[in-house]
Design a protein around this motif. Structure first.
Motif, PDB file in Angstrom:
ATOM      1  N   SER A  37       4.245  13.107  15.155  1.00  0.00           N
ATOM      2  CA  SER A  37       3.113  12.082  14.757  1.00  0.00           C
ATOM      3  C   SER A  37       2.334  12.645  13.935  1.00  0.00           C
ATOM      4  N   THR A  41       1.517  11.337  10.329  1.00  0.00           N
ATOM      5  CA  THR A  41       0.241  10.846   9.895  1.00  0.00           C
ATOM      6  C   THR A  41      -0.048  11.643   8.466  1.00  0.00           C
ATOM      7  N   ILE A  44       1.763   9.929   5.646  1.00  0.00           N
ATOM      8  CA  ILE A  44       1.220   8.900   5.048  1.00  0.00           C
ATOM      9  C   ILE A  44       0.022   9.000   4.282  1.00  0.00           C
ATOM     10  N   GLU A  45      -0.703   9.971   4.633  1.00  0.00           N
ATOM     11  CA  GLU A  45      -1.922  10.332   3.865  1.00  0.00           C
ATOM     12  C   GLU A  45      -1.707  10.770   2.620  1.00  0.00           C
ATOM     13  N   THR A 100      -4.270   1.082   3.550  1.00  0.00           N
ATOM     14  CA  THR A 100      -4.743   2.067   4.660  1.00  0.00           C
ATOM     15  C   THR A 100      -3.666   3.000   5.308  1.00  0.00           C
ATOM     16  N   ALA A 101      -4.188   4.021   6.148  1.00  0.00           N
ATOM     17  CA  ALA A 101      -3.257   4.805   6.647  1.00  0.00           C
ATOM     18  C   ALA A 101      -2.332   4.044   7.634  1.00  0.00           C
ATOM     19  N   ASN A 102      -2.769   2.822   8.261  1.00  0.00           N
ATOM     20  CA  ASN A 102      -2.303   2.069   9.157  1.00  0.00           C
ATOM     21  C   ASN A 102      -1.372   1.092   8.547  1.00  0.00           C
ATOM     22  N   GLY A 103      -1.315   1.088   7.350  1.00  0.00           N
ATOM     23  CA  GLY A 103      -0.711  -0.022   6.487  1.00  0.00           C
ATOM     24  C   GLY A 103      -1.309  -1.025   5.724  1.00  0.00           C
ATOM     25  N   GLU A 105      -3.901  -3.801   4.800  1.00  0.00           N
ATOM     26  CA  GLU A 105      -4.915  -4.478   5.413  1.00  0.00           C
ATOM     27  C   GLU A 105      -5.225  -5.674   4.593  1.00  0.00           C
TER      28      GLU A 105
END
Length: 129
Positions: A37, A41, A44-45, A100-103, A105
């Protein structure tokens, strides 16, 4: 105390080995999942995504959007000059949101531009015919 026979001793050893094996598997699995994980992370960043435009901090984001609109207009003119027929009136682009880091937005265009300015995130622009 009752006498300990071979069956009782083997049963106790088997139970202890089973508990030890389950504990070792659990701790190893937990460590590996935490490492994976963290790597995801970090990827992705830090990983640049394809089909995105990088904007320097010194450049105004609104001017970049205007530049994109002018390029879209030029493309529309070239398509009309060539004589290709499209299913609609031409190419239209809109700001979908920010990355964003989560996808992705989804935001209004103004909010997405503000988000990109404040948090230095990337804009997501969709274009269609």
């Amino acid at each position: 105390m009752e006498s300990m026979n071979k069956f009782k001793v083997l049963t106790i050893i088997f139970i202890c080995l089973f508990v030890f094996a389950v504990g070792a598997i659990y701790s190893n699995t937990k460590d590996v999942s935490n490492q994976k994980s963290q790597v995801k992370t970090e990827n992705i960043e830090t990983a640049p995504t394809e089909n995105t435009v990088q904007v320097n901090d010194n450049q105004d984001l609104a001017s970049q959007v205007e530049l994109l609109n002018s390029r879209v207009d030029e493309l529309n003119e070239k398509l009309s000059n060539i004589g290709e027929e499209t299913n609609s009136t031409g190419l239209s682009c809109r700001i979908y949101g920010s990355l964003t880091a989560n996808g992705v937005e989804q935001l209004t265009p103004e909010a997405a531009i503000q988000e990109a300015k404040v948090n230095n995130s990337e804009l997501v622009v969709t274009c269609s015919f």
